[in-house]
Design a protein around this motif. Structure first.
Motif: not given
Lengths: 488, 250, 389
Positions: B35, B39, B42-43, B46, B106, C61, C63-65, C85
């Motif tokens: 995860a 993340t 994803q960052h 994004d 998002t 969004l 950081i973190p999600e 998270e």
């Protein structure tokens, strides 16, 4: 002489038949008929078998004519250590050969007898028969196996020219790409699944069965003193004839109802041409044919009837051979199209025989199999034998005869396309020649010349890319139907 | 004479390997350690997938324009430029997809906005139109071989020129929508614009001056064209003769 | 070009095709990497559940999600990298638990959206975290959202947390690694949280715009149940540039985008000023120092943390310390003193004899605390009456 049967080509014999024994009476010899005709199955021990094979100098009938006793010895060395496999090569890659097909369809039990004899002698528990395509041959051998309840494995091969090469067969049995291996490996030591393997031609096994049943002395009763026995020949791509070794070729041709015509090709498309005069008298034997400039090979005899342009026929066959290359060795893949180009130049008078000689020399001895060598020999002997026709072409730019396609080629399947140029759009960018150099070259002015071979498989993706990348969209892939329409 | 796929040795291990890798990714992303990595990914996506879509598109256009050059480039360079053009398009389409998906996740854009150019902000609508045009252009590129047999070869070029419109809209979309760009992003936009401009200029020169590349007098160019035509005819007839020769007549 | 060297040229030509193949393969590989990354991202989002959509459709969004559902981690296992998270989720729950009731009282209604959490800093081994939480205000209340800083520490399989203004906050700040929070910042945070500066001393602060300019002050009671007439204050006017009311360190709430958000500037004396609804917010990073008069943003209509729309661009302004808002009543900023009275319900700003009511404009006199003396009360003036003989 048996007439044309539902089971396929005509089969005949000169003098007493052995392999084709019983074909007069029966269309196909099932187990009972086979036993009635050939008698009981004797399975000699390895030492006896080797002695018999030595005594008659039994040679392989697949084309290489390797001494069978030596092969037995080489494989027999592994008897204690390895799990030996016996492979019957019924691939028959050449379009002009039908003998394996005939044996499998009409006398399958003879072949099986031979395989069983070899397997018993070598204490092998696995027999594999490699057949090309699905047809009556496959059905027949399958039925025969079922009849005898033998644990024989059938492997289907693709119908390509090089499918019958022994390395390619082993690879196909192993499930790899069925092309000759890049590095020569002795099948006797490493064959199927890396095990020692005895691989021989269909006819060789049939001869082995006959040898075992007759005994060495009786077997040597026909043929020459150095090459006893009979041999199966395929004449004209349509008739299979069994003849004792040493028979004059003219007799064989006569028995099949043809003459030498403009010249006779012996040994198939890797063999050599004989002039009509030579062809009539040359004895059908390894020694005799080799002395005359040809080769026995797998027994393919193709007389060229008058009325067709020999050079055109040779060019057509060479184009086919070029397209049938496995594509893995540079000298073959690129050199054979060069030979075709040289032949084309010869035919329209713009080049001479030296061009063909030069082009044919590149493949010599190089490559993973004998394809470039054989094709070179075929082309070179053609320009020797058809010298007269050559001169006419050189002087007049053509002999006036059409190409009738007498030399057999396999039927073109639906997916076979050709590259064609739309001249109204071509602007000589030249990208096509860089992507498909085997087929397209640029002439002096920078415009493409497309070789009229089919598109070999390894070229297909590049050919499609060339069609897509042409800046003028001037290149296209045509199918045979479209071409036929255009012609009309 | 198609080689059956099972015969090609490379393809056989490709499919199982692909499945294994995909399964690995799916499983790995479910773990908590995964995860953290995801993340970060994803960052990155994004922030950058939109930028890279545009950069990829620009590279693709420049490569495509460069590939038409006959004056400076040798033929093999042109082929490589075309290969680069295709690869760049493929990559930028992948980034486009990831950009759209991330923006939906998002909630900066609705799913509807992917299909229709509506919305409060015109910036996103511009992006939608640009994306659609990009897809059309890419499809024409993929189907180029079809046009070789068609009757209207000019159609392909006309459709493919939509890429310019797509690119301009993409630039405007990039400048308007989204965050305030750091300085280097703005500079990279300028570089993209400059690159395409230069490439276009080169392309224009090619059309104006056909192969040869020297300034020609009208008579000279006419006679050259005539010579070219003659050469082409000669090649064509030679070709035809060669074909006839081995054509089997029945 | 074609056949100068015969065979060699042909082999060379073949290399072109091979290179083109390699380019194509490289492209495919890159595409596969991108596609796989996207698959992983989507999977992650699906596993975490969809992020809740606020009524106006905006969500940012973090950081973190943000994950509304805690993942099934076993607390007894110590990890090398703690699950970040889960931190967000836990801070969110914790904030609601600790500050929820107070927020409800201030807002007048229960907060409808979950707290917006932003972890801005981690220690190198990721066992310490410093971040911000904000409880978004309801969209029909023109109030300042409640904001808090939080410290978190990964200890034996659980996150231990503390919010600023609570007694556990300062010890945690002290223990945090210095690499993560420099000593000077620690002092500031502790002072802010402990709220031991005498409130009412807004020394050295000025109004948050350029000295000399006059802006309009807007004020209302804030939440409908609030008793303070200056419960919610906003300014607009002048050149629209909002400046820092005093030196201090800046913290950002409610967003990860660099040009939006709610800003909190914690000053050395322990007070903090809050700025909201701004646009084009400065990109000074979290914990960065600002000087009095530094640019913070422009007046705007941003409502990343909720609140009722004002219609016109403005900056919402408030003072904060520890866990609470500091009422403006009696506070002296920028040369002005804010006053609130209950009966009648009035609030205004006065300076000497000048009195400014909400809706009127007031000038920024700078960080002066020199105030002109109060006018003498009428009752102090000796009564001069003419005595009758």
């Amino acid at each position: 002489m048996t007439g044309p049967t539902l089971m396929g080509p005509m089969v005949t014999h000169v003098d007493a038949p052995r392999l084709t024994l019983g074909f007069d009476r029966f269309e196909r010899l099932d187990l009972d008929r086979h036993r009635a005709v050939h008698g009981r199955l004797y399975e000699p021990r390895l030492s006896k078998l080797m002695a018999m094979a030595d005594q008659v100098d039994l040679r392989g009938r697949g084309g290489a004519a390797f001494p069978f006793a030596r092969k037995l010895r080489a494989v027999g060395r592994h008897m204690t250590t390895g799990d030996i496999a016996v492979v019957v090569n019924a691939a028959e890659g050449e379009p002009g050969s039908l003998k394996d097909h005939v044996l499998l369809t009409r006398a399958p039990h003879l072949v099986l007898d031979g395989a069983v004899i070899a397997a018993h002698a070598l204490e092998s528990r696995e027999i594999i028969i490699a057949v090309a395509g699905k047809g009556p041959a496959l059905r027949s051998i399958r039925a025969a196996i079922a009849e005898r309840k033998l644990p024989v494995r059938l492997v289907e091969l693709t119908e390509r020219f090089i499918s019958g090469e022994s390395g390619a067969v082993v690879r196909a049995v192993n499930g790899e790409t069925p092309v000759p291996p890049g590095v020569k490996v002795r099948t006797a030591d490493f064959g199927v699944d890396g095990r020692p393997t005895l691989l021989s031609n269909t006819e060789t096994f049939a001869q082995l069965a006959v040898l075992s049943s007759l005994g060495a002395d009786l077997y040597a009763g026909v043929g020459t003193s150095t090459e006893p026995g009979t041999v199966l020949l395929t004449v004209g791509g349509s008739t299979v004839v069994e003849t004792p070794i040493g028979t004059p070729l003219g007799t064989v041709l006569e028995r099949c109802g043809t003459t030498a015509g403009q010249g006779v090709l012996v040994g198939g498309y890797h063999g050599g041409w004989l002039t009509p005069a030579v062809a009539t008298h040359v004895p059908v034997s390894r020694a005799g044919l080799t002395a005359a400039g040809g080769t026995l090979g797998a027994g393919i005899v193709l007389p060229l009837s008058p009325g067709t342009c020999p050079l055109g026929e040779v060019t057509r066959i060479t184009s086919y051979l070029a397209a049938e290359s496995a594509g893995q060795c540079g000298p073959c893949r690129l050199g054979l199209p060069d030979v075709v180009r040289a032949l084309n130049a010869l035919a329209d008078g713009s080049g001479g025989p030296e061009g063909v000689r030069r082009a044919a020399s590149i493949g010599r001895g190089r490559g993973a199999c004998s394809h470039p060598d054989g094709t070179a020999r075929f082309a070179l002997s053609a320009i020797e034998v058809f010298e007269q026709d050559l001169t006419v072409h050189e002087v007049r730019g053509g002999c006036g005869l059409p190409v009738r396609g007498f030399l057999p080629l396999p039927m073109i399947e639906g997916g076979d396309g050709r590259l064609a140029v739309d001249w109204t759009r071509c602007d000589g960018h030249g990208l096509c020649a860089h992507l498909v150099p085997e087929i397209i070259r640029l002439d002096r002015n920078g415009y493409p010349i497309v070789l009229n071979t089919g598109i070999p498989p390894w070229v297909e993706s590049n050919a499609r890319r060339a069609v897509a990348m042409c800046p003028a969209l001037a290149l296209r892939l045509t199918t045979p139907d479209v071409r036929a329409e255009r012609r009309n | 004479m198609d080689t059956p796929q099972s015969e090609k040795p490379g393809v056989r291990w490709l499919v199982p390997a692909g499945i294994a890798v995909t399964a690995g990714v799916l499983i790995g992303a479910a773990t908590p350690a995964g995860a953290v990595v995801v993340t970060e990914i994803q960052h990155f996506m994004d922030f950058y997938s939109g930028v890279f879509t545009l950069v990829g598109l620009t590279v693709s256009m420049v490569a495509g324009l460069v590939a038409t050059d006959r004056m400076i480039l040798k033929i093999q360079h042109r082929i490589l430029a075309q290969a680069l053009h295709r690869a760049a398009t493929l990559i930028s389409m992948a980034f486009l997809v990831s950009h759209v998906v991330i923006e939906i996740l998002t909630r900066n854009a609705d799913v509807v906005q992917v299909l229709l150019p509506i919305g409060r902000t015109s910036a996103i609508a511009l992006g939608t139109v640009a994306a659609h045009l990009m897809i059309i252009v890419a499809l024409t590129g993929v189907a180029r071989a079809r046009f070789a047999t068609g009757r209207r070869p000019w159609l392909w070029r006309a459709l493919h020129w939509l890429s310019y419109a797509a690119w301009i809209l993409a630039i405007i979309h990039g400048l308007l929508a989204g965050r305030q760009a750091p300085v280097w992003v703005t500079w990279s936009y300028l570089v993209c614009v400059a690159g395409v401009g230069v490439a276009l200029l080169a392309r224009g020169l090619v059309t104006v001056r056909p192969r040869g590349g020297e300034e020609e007098l009208p008579e000279e160019s006419r006679s050259k064209a005539a010579k070219r035509k003659a050469a082409r005819e000669a090649s064509r007839s030679a070709q035809q003769a060669a074909n006839e020769r081995i054509k089997v007549s029945r | 070009m074609a056949r100068r060297h015969g065979k060699n040229t042909v082999v060379f030509l073949e290399r072109t095709a091979r290179l083109a193949n390699r380019v194509a393969v490289a492209g495919m590989v890159v595409v596969m990497v991108i596609v796989l990354s996207l698959v992983a991202v989507v999977e992650r989002v699906l596993l975490a559940g969809r992020a809740e959509a606020p009524p106006d459709g905006e969500i940012l969004l973090q950081i973190p999600e943000q994950s509304p559902r805690p993942p099934p981690s076993t607390p007894s296992r110590t990890r090398v990298a703690p699950p970040t998270e889960t931190l967000t989720q836990q801070v969110s729950t914790f904030t609601l638990a600790q500050r929820g009731p107070a927020a409800r009282q201030l807002y007048g209604v229960r907060p409808s959206r979950p707290p917006v959490v932003g972890t801005t800093r981690f220690s190198r081994d990721r066992t310490w975290a410093l971040g911000t939480t904000a409880i978004p205000a309801p969209t029909d209340q023109p109030v300042m959202p409640q904001v808090t800083l939080f410290m978190a520490r990964w200890d034996e399989g659980v996150w231990r947390m503390a919010l600023s203004g609570s007694p556990e906050f300062s010890p945690m700040v002290r223990q945090a690694p210095v690499a993560m929070i420099p000593a000077a910042e620690k002092r500031l945070l502790i002072r802010y949280s402990d709220a031991d500066a005498d409130s009412g001393s807004a020394e050295g602060l000025m109004l948050p715009w350029r000295t000399g300019d006059a802006w309009t002050i807007m004020a209302n009671r804030g939440a409908s149940e609030s008793v303070r007439p200056l419960g919610a204050v906003a300014f607009r006017g002048g050149d629209g540039r909002v400046l820092a009311a005093g030196d201090g360190r800046l913290y950002r709430f409610c967003t990860t985008e660099s040009d939006k958000g709610l800003l909190l500037v914690i000053h050395p004396n322990g007070l903090a000023t809050q700025y909201y609804e701004m646009t084009k917010v400065t990109d000074v990073p979290d914990g960065g120092t600002v000087k009095q008069g530094d640019y913070l943003g422009r007046i705007g209509t941003d409502r990343s943390c909720g609140g009722a729309p004002a219609g016109r661009p403005q900056v919402r302004f408030a003072i904060r310390q520890g866990a609470d808002d500091v009422p403006l009543n009696g506070l002296r900023i920028g040369g002005w003193t804010f006053q609130e009275r209950a009966k009648p319900l009035l609030g205004w700003a006065e300076r000497g004899v000048l009195q400014v009511m909400p809706g009127e404009s007031m000038a920024n006199f700078g960080p002066t605390d020199i105030v002109p003396p109060d006018p003498p009360l009428v009752s102090d003036i000796p009564d001069i009456t003419v005595e009758e003989k």
